[in-house]
Design a protein around this motif. Structure first.
Motif, mmCIF file in Angstrom:
data_model
loop_
_atom_site.group_PDB
_atom_site.id
_atom_site.type_symbol
_atom_site.label_atom_id
_atom_site.label_comp_id
_atom_site.label_asym_id
_atom_site.label_seq_id
_atom_site.Cartn_x
_atom_site.Cartn_y
_atom_site.Cartn_z
ATOM 1 N N ILE A 229 -11.179 2.015 6.862
ATOM 2 C CA ILE A 229 -12.011 3.024 6.541
ATOM 3 C C ILE A 229 -13.652 2.835 7.356
ATOM 4 N N LYS B 274 -1.621 -2.247 2.678
ATOM 5 C CA LYS B 274 -2.239 -1.768 1.422
ATOM 6 C C LYS B 274 -2.295 -0.361 1.469
ATOM 7 N N THR B 275 -2.577 0.208 0.245
ATOM 8 C CA THR B 275 -2.843 1.628 0.150
ATOM 9 C C THR B 275 -4.364 2.050 1.154
ATOM 10 N N LEU B 276 -4.217 3.156 1.644
ATOM 11 C CA LEU B 276 -5.504 3.585 2.478
ATOM 12 C C LEU B 276 -6.785 3.198 1.668
ATOM 13 N N CYS B 277 -6.842 3.631 0.209
ATOM 14 C CA CYS B 277 -8.073 3.496 -0.283
ATOM 15 C C CYS B 277 -8.560 1.984 -0.474
ATOM 16 N N ARG B 278 -7.620 0.981 -0.240
ATOM 17 C CA ARG B 278 -7.914 -0.406 -0.192
ATOM 18 C C ARG B 278 -7.918 -1.086 1.156
ATOM 19 N N ARG B 279 -7.992 -0.270 2.309
ATOM 20 C CA ARG B 279 -8.087 -0.879 3.636
ATOM 21 C C ARG B 279 -9.636 -0.193 4.225
ATOM 22 N N TRP B 280 -10.585 -1.197 3.447
ATOM 23 C CA TRP B 280 -12.131 -1.119 3.747
ATOM 24 C C TRP B 280 -12.268 -1.096 5.157
ATOM 25 N N GLU C 245 -4.122 -5.253 6.885
ATOM 26 C CA GLU C 245 -4.367 -4.395 5.790
ATOM 27 C C GLU C 245 -3.515 -3.031 5.849
#
Length: 151
Positions: free
Chosen positions: A51, A42-48, A39
């Motif tokens: 997060i 991926k951008t930070l908002c797509r690394r569920w 991940e």
């Protein structure tokens, strides 16, 4: 009445510390799984997964630990940090957060996926130490200062 309430606050603090240790262990495993799954590209908002792990660590550090440390004597609660290692080992062995892989013949000989003798010995030593500190450690002096929170 207030003295009876403050004398049992250490038990609430111990339970909160255990919840905090489980939260930390789960958060660290989610962050590790994010790395394993690639991940990082991926951008930070797509690394569920990352997060989720970060939130578990932040919630633990900001709320659970602060409350536990404020109502429980430090000498009693400090050894409970070792429970994070125990929870991490047990959660990772179950495969609940990280993918449990079937080890190859080489990995089965050198890297155990299931907790073995040394791991279980370590878990037992940590549990024994935490139990001894809980039983024989300080349980508070009954001072009501720990109850005065202002939010």
């Amino acid at each position: 009445v207030e003295e009876a309430t403050t004398s049992h606050l250490w038990m609430i603090g111990v339970v909160l510390m255990l919840i905090g240790c489980a939260s930390s262990a789960t958060g660290l495993l989610f962050m590790k799984q994010s790395s394993v799954m690639g991940e990082g590209k991926k951008t930070l908002c797509r690394r569920w997964r990352w997060i989720t792990g970060f939130v578990l660590l932040v919630v633990n550090a900001i709320w659970i630990d602060i409350i536990a440390f404020s109502i429980t004597p430090m000498a009693l609660i400090a050894p409970f940090a070792g429970m994070t290692i125990v929870f991490t080992l047990l959660i990772s062995a179950t495969g609940c957060v990280t993918k449990r892989e079937v080890p190859s013949r080489w990995e089965a000989a050198y890297v155990r996926a299931i907790p073995g003798g040394r791991d279980l010995s370590g878990i037992l030593l940590v549990l024994l130490g935490v139990t001894l500190v809980s039983v024989f450690g300080p349980h508070g002096d009954g001072s009501p200062e720990a109850l005065h929170f202002s939010f």
